[in-house]
Design a protein around this motif. Structure first.
Motif, PDB file in Angstrom:
ATOM      1  N   GLU A  87      10.324  17.335   7.966  1.00  0.00           N
ATOM      2  CA  GLU A  87      10.235  18.674   8.547  1.00  0.00           C
ATOM      3  C   GLU A  87      10.587  18.569  10.019  1.00  0.00           C
ATOM      4  O   GLU A  87      10.005  17.759  10.748  1.00  0.00           O
ATOM      5  CB  GLU A  87       8.818  19.246   8.408  1.00  0.00           C
ATOM      6  N   ARG A  88      11.547  19.360  10.465  1.00  0.00           N
ATOM      7  CA  ARG A  88      11.960  19.330  11.874  1.00  0.00           C
ATOM      8  C   ARG A  88      11.266  20.455  12.627  1.00  0.00           C
ATOM      9  O   ARG A  88      11.385  21.621  12.236  1.00  0.00           O
ATOM     10  CB  ARG A  88      13.478  19.468  11.991  1.00  0.00           C
ATOM     11  N   GLN A  89      10.584  20.117  13.694  1.00  0.00           N
ATOM     12  CA  GLN A  89       9.896  21.094  14.527  1.00  0.00           C
ATOM     13  C   GLN A  89      10.655  21.219  15.844  1.00  0.00           C
ATOM     14  O   GLN A  89      10.694  20.270  16.636  1.00  0.00           O
ATOM     15  CB  GLN A  89       8.453  20.662  14.774  1.00  0.00           C
ATOM     16  N   GLU A  90      11.274  22.357  16.082  1.00  0.00           N
ATOM     17  CA  GLU A  90      12.089  22.551  17.275  1.00  0.00           C
ATOM     18  C   GLU A  90      11.181  22.894  18.452  1.00  0.00           C
ATOM     19  O   GLU A  90      10.905  24.057  18.739  1.00  0.00           O
ATOM     20  CB  GLU A  90      13.134  23.639  17.034  1.00  0.00           C
ATOM     21  N   LEU A  91      10.737  21.844  19.139  1.00  0.00           N
ATOM     22  CA  LEU A  91       9.784  21.968  20.237  1.00  0.00           C
ATOM     23  C   LEU A  91      10.315  21.234  21.458  1.00  0.00           C
ATOM     24  O   LEU A  91      11.075  20.271  21.334  1.00  0.00           O
ATOM     25  CB  LEU A  91       8.433  21.358  19.845  1.00  0.00           C
ATOM     26  N   SER A  92       9.896  21.659  22.633  1.00  0.00           N
ATOM     27  CA  SER A  92      10.195  20.892  23.836  1.00  0.00           C
ATOM     28  C   SER A  92       9.389  19.596  23.804  1.00  0.00           C
ATOM     29  O   SER A  92       8.406  19.475  23.063  1.00  0.00           O
ATOM     30  CB  SER A  92       9.826  21.694  25.085  1.00  0.00           C
ATOM     31  N   SER A  93       9.796  18.629  24.602  1.00  0.00           N
ATOM     32  CA  SER A  93       9.069  17.359  24.627  1.00  0.00           C
ATOM     33  C   SER A  93       7.629  17.556  25.086  1.00  0.00           C
ATOM     34  O   SER A  93       6.706  16.928  24.548  1.00  0.00           O
ATOM     35  CB  SER A  93       9.783  16.360  25.540  1.00  0.00           C
ATOM     36  N   THR A  94       7.414  18.438  26.062  1.00  0.00           N
ATOM     37  CA  THR A  94       6.066  18.668  26.583  1.00  0.00           C
ATOM     38  C   THR A  94       5.157  19.211  25.489  1.00  0.00           C
ATOM     39  O   THR A  94       4.032  18.726  25.296  1.00  0.00           O
ATOM     40  CB  THR A  94       6.110  19.650  27.768  1.00  0.00           C
ATOM     41  N   VAL A  95       5.625  20.202  24.758  1.00  0.00           N
ATOM     42  CA  VAL A  95       4.835  20.754  23.653  1.00  0.00           C
ATOM     43  C   VAL A  95       4.685  19.715  22.549  1.00  0.00           C
ATOM     44  O   VAL A  95       3.628  19.596  21.921  1.00  0.00           O
ATOM     45  CB  VAL A  95       5.488  22.039  23.112  1.00  0.00           C
ATOM     46  N   GLY A  96       5.728  18.927  22.329  1.00  0.00           N
ATOM     47  CA  GLY A  96       5.692  17.920  21.280  1.00  0.00           C
ATOM     48  C   GLY A  96       4.579  16.904  21.464  1.00  0.00           C
ATOM     49  O   GLY A  96       3.910  16.522  20.497  1.00  0.00           O
ATOM     50  N   TYR A  97       4.364  16.451  22.681  1.00  0.00           N
ATOM     51  CA  TYR A  97       3.263  15.513  22.917  1.00  0.00           C
ATOM     52  C   TYR A  97       1.919  16.162  22.582  1.00  0.00           C
ATOM     53  O   TYR A  97       1.004  15.503  22.069  1.00  0.00           O
ATOM     54  CB  TYR A  97       3.269  15.027  24.366  1.00  0.00           C
ATOM     55  N   ALA A 118       0.839  -1.200   0.000  1.00  0.00           N
ATOM     56  CA  ALA A 118       0.000   0.000   0.000  1.00  0.00           C
ATOM     57  C   ALA A 118       0.869   1.243   0.000  1.00  0.00           C
ATOM     58  O   ALA A 118       1.879   1.314   0.703  1.00  0.00           O
ATOM     59  CB  ALA A 118      -0.914   0.003   1.222  1.00  0.00           C
ATOM     60  N   ALA A 119       0.474   2.222  -0.789  1.00  0.00           N
ATOM     61  CA  ALA A 119       1.223   3.478  -0.835  1.00  0.00           C
ATOM     62  C   ALA A 119       0.907   4.300   0.400  1.00  0.00           C
ATOM     63  O   ALA A 119      -0.237   4.364   0.858  1.00  0.00           O
ATOM     64  CB  ALA A 119       0.855   4.255  -2.091  1.00  0.00           C
ATOM     65  N   ASP A 120       1.934   4.917   0.963  1.00  0.00           N
ATOM     66  CA  ASP A 120       1.713   5.840   2.067  1.00  0.00           C
ATOM     67  C   ASP A 120       0.932   7.058   1.578  1.00  0.00           C
ATOM     68  O   ASP A 120       1.098   7.504   0.445  1.00  0.00           O
ATOM     69  CB  ASP A 120       3.050   6.307   2.654  1.00  0.00           C
ATOM     70  N   ARG A 121       0.129   7.590   2.452  1.00  0.00           N
ATOM     71  CA  ARG A 121      -0.631   8.794   2.114  1.00  0.00           C
ATOM     72  C   ARG A 121       0.274  10.000   1.979  1.00  0.00           C
ATOM     73  O   ARG A 121       0.106  10.835   1.088  1.00  0.00           O
ATOM     74  CB  ARG A 121      -1.675   9.051   3.213  1.00  0.00           C
ATOM     75  N   ASP A 122       1.266  10.117   2.885  1.00  0.00           N
ATOM     76  CA  ASP A 122       2.059  11.334   2.987  1.00  0.00           C
ATOM     77  C   ASP A 122       3.456  11.160   2.408  1.00  0.00           C
ATOM     78  O   ASP A 122       4.032  10.070   2.448  1.00  0.00           O
ATOM     79  CB  ASP A 122       2.176  11.764   4.458  1.00  0.00           C
ATOM     80  N   ASP A 123       4.003  12.254   1.921  1.00  0.00           N
ATOM     81  CA  ASP A 123       5.399  12.239   1.483  1.00  0.00           C
ATOM     82  C   ASP A 123       6.260  13.119   2.383  1.00  0.00           C
ATOM     83  O   ASP A 123       7.424  13.364   2.092  1.00  0.00           O
ATOM     84  CB  ASP A 123       5.530  12.676   0.029  1.00  0.00           C
ATOM     85  N   GLU A 124       5.687  13.608   3.495  1.00  0.00           N
ATOM     86  CA  GLU A 124       6.435  14.428   4.443  1.00  0.00           C
ATOM     87  C   GLU A 124       6.187  13.926   5.864  1.00  0.00           C
ATOM     88  O   GLU A 124       5.065  13.557   6.211  1.00  0.00           O
ATOM     89  CB  GLU A 124       6.032  15.899   4.344  1.00  0.00           C
ATOM     90  N   LEU A 125       7.239  13.904   6.654  1.00  0.00           N
ATOM     91  CA  LEU A 125       7.186  13.488   8.045  1.00  0.00           C
ATOM     92  C   LEU A 125       7.588  14.666   8.915  1.00  0.00           C
ATOM     93  O   LEU A 125       8.695  15.195   8.782  1.00  0.00           O
ATOM     94  CB  LEU A 125       8.157  12.312   8.278  1.00  0.00           C
ATOM     95  N   SER A 126       6.701  15.082   9.805  1.00  0.00           N
ATOM     96  CA  SER A 126       6.995  16.193  10.720  1.00  0.00           C
ATOM     97  C   SER A 126       7.497  15.626  12.043  1.00  0.00           C
ATOM     98  O   SER A 126       6.743  14.975  12.775  1.00  0.00           O
ATOM     99  CB  SER A 126       5.729  17.033  10.966  1.00  0.00           C
ATOM    100  N   LEU A 127       8.772  15.860  12.323  1.00  0.00           N
ATOM    101  CA  LEU A 127       9.406  15.323  13.529  1.00  0.00           C
ATOM    102  C   LEU A 127       9.507  16.374  14.622  1.00  0.00           C
ATOM    103  O   LEU A 127       9.939  17.506  14.372  1.00  0.00           O
ATOM    104  CB  LEU A 127      10.820  14.844  13.213  1.00  0.00           C
ATOM    105  N   VAL A 128       9.150  15.991  15.844  1.00  0.00           N
ATOM    106  CA  VAL A 128       9.414  16.815  17.016  1.00  0.00           C
ATOM    107  C   VAL A 128      10.892  16.650  17.363  1.00  0.00           C
ATOM    108  O   VAL A 128      11.362  15.529  17.590  1.00  0.00           O
ATOM    109  CB  VAL A 128       8.542  16.383  18.209  1.00  0.00           C
ATOM    110  N   VAL A 129      11.643  17.751  17.383  1.00  0.00           N
ATOM    111  CA  VAL A 129      13.089  17.674  17.626  1.00  0.00           C
ATOM    112  C   VAL A 129      13.476  18.680  18.711  1.00  0.00           C
ATOM    113  O   VAL A 129      13.787  19.841  18.416  1.00  0.00           O
ATOM    114  CB  VAL A 129      13.893  17.944  16.340  1.00  0.00           C
TER     115      VAL A 129
END
Length: 303
Positions: free
Chosen positions: A50-60, A14-25
């Protein structure tokens, strides 16, 4: 986790829906390098990170709202409250540890341990507290672990009720450690493994009978956390994330190259992939490109 992985196995074509992964970093060297290795790993497969520079608390919270897709630094039990809330909302999938042997807690350089400081209960003793200048050095304000030490001070755990917390970035905290080591001055700080600080400063993590940084003397899991909806919609990429696992030694190696030796992030990640053919094959076992082609062949062609 079983449902997500079952879907990934059953939907290999099955093909993935998305071609971008947003990571909490969060701004931690280990997750910074892991995230870059992942970005270079998936780019030839047809995905962007895509790297999102967030704290772990905000990331959750952003994982729960769907504004982030995955997080490679789910330290438990340090983040237990945020983790439990997201799990209770059925918002995340836990893919298990991406590194084993992790531990965190009150840390001192080797010469302080050799002087007899081996347990956090000794920190608040008058003669020791004076040598430590009643100060604990920690990472950024708002992080879960800094909240832990503030709670310990508020409750006078280990006699720390009159101590001060000096919060900074990880590099800022470790610059204080380096200065103290150069002067052979006593310092206590937030330490963890895997990290280059352990061999560099002969760091000892203290026993912690009050469990300030979690039970079992701060022994921890480091989990890969994925937003439930993203995992369901992207079985191929979810399989890769599940297989994206390092040893503590491997992670310490690339943390040292990036954080201590101050080499370029993209260079460190690319060199690590080039030098670990067995690992990159394990990461991509049963994984395809987004278009359904051979993922390992696509990666090898890019290196």
């Amino acid at each position: 986790m079983a449902a997500a992985l079952g879907l990934a196995a059953a939907s290999a074509q099955a093909a993935d829906r998305d071609d971008e992964l947003s990571l909490v970093v969060p701004p931690w060297p280990g997750v910074t390098v892991k995230s870059e290795i992942l970005a270079q790993l998936v780019a030839p497969l047809g995905y962007q990170v895509e790297r999102q520079e967030l704290s772990s608390t905000v990331g959750y919270k952003t994982l729960t709202t769907g504004d982030s897709d995955a997080f490679l630094a789910g330290w438990l039990p340090a983040q237990q409250e945020s983790y439990d809330a997201a799990m209770a909302a059925d918002a995340i999938v836990d893919l298990g540890n991406n590194v084993t042997g992790a531990r965190m807690g009150f840390a001192v350089p080797g010469y302080v341990a050799e002087a007899g400081i081996t347990d956090a209960s000794q920190l608040g003793e008058a003669q020791n507290a004076e040598r430590f200048e009643h100060t604990f050095y920690s990472i950024e304000s708002g992080s879960t672990v800094t909240d832990f030490i503030h709670a310990a001070i508020d409750s006078d755990a280990h006699g720390l009720g009159d101590w001060e917390v000096m919060s900074s970035s990880t590099p800022g905290m470790l610059s204080e450690v380096k200065a103290a080591v150069n002067e052979q001055r006593w310092i206590v700080f937030y330490g963890w493994t895997p990290h280059w600080m352990i061999p560099e400063y002969d760091v000892h993590i203290l026993d912690d009978s009050e469990g300030v940084f979690g039970p079992d003397n701060g022994r921890s899991d480091v989990k890969t956390i994925v937003a439930s909806e993203f995992a369901e919609a992207n079985p191929n990429l979810t399989r890769l994330l599940d297989q994206f696992v390092f040893s503590a030694h491997e992670q310490s190696e690339f943390i040292k190259a990036f954080s201590l030796e101050e080499r370029d992030l993209d260079e460190v990640a690319r060199e690590w992939l080039e030098q670990h053919p067995v690992k990159r094959a394990a990461f991509l076992e049963g994984v395809t490109t987004r278009d359904g082609d051979d993922a390992l062949a696509a990666l090898e062609a890019s290196l």
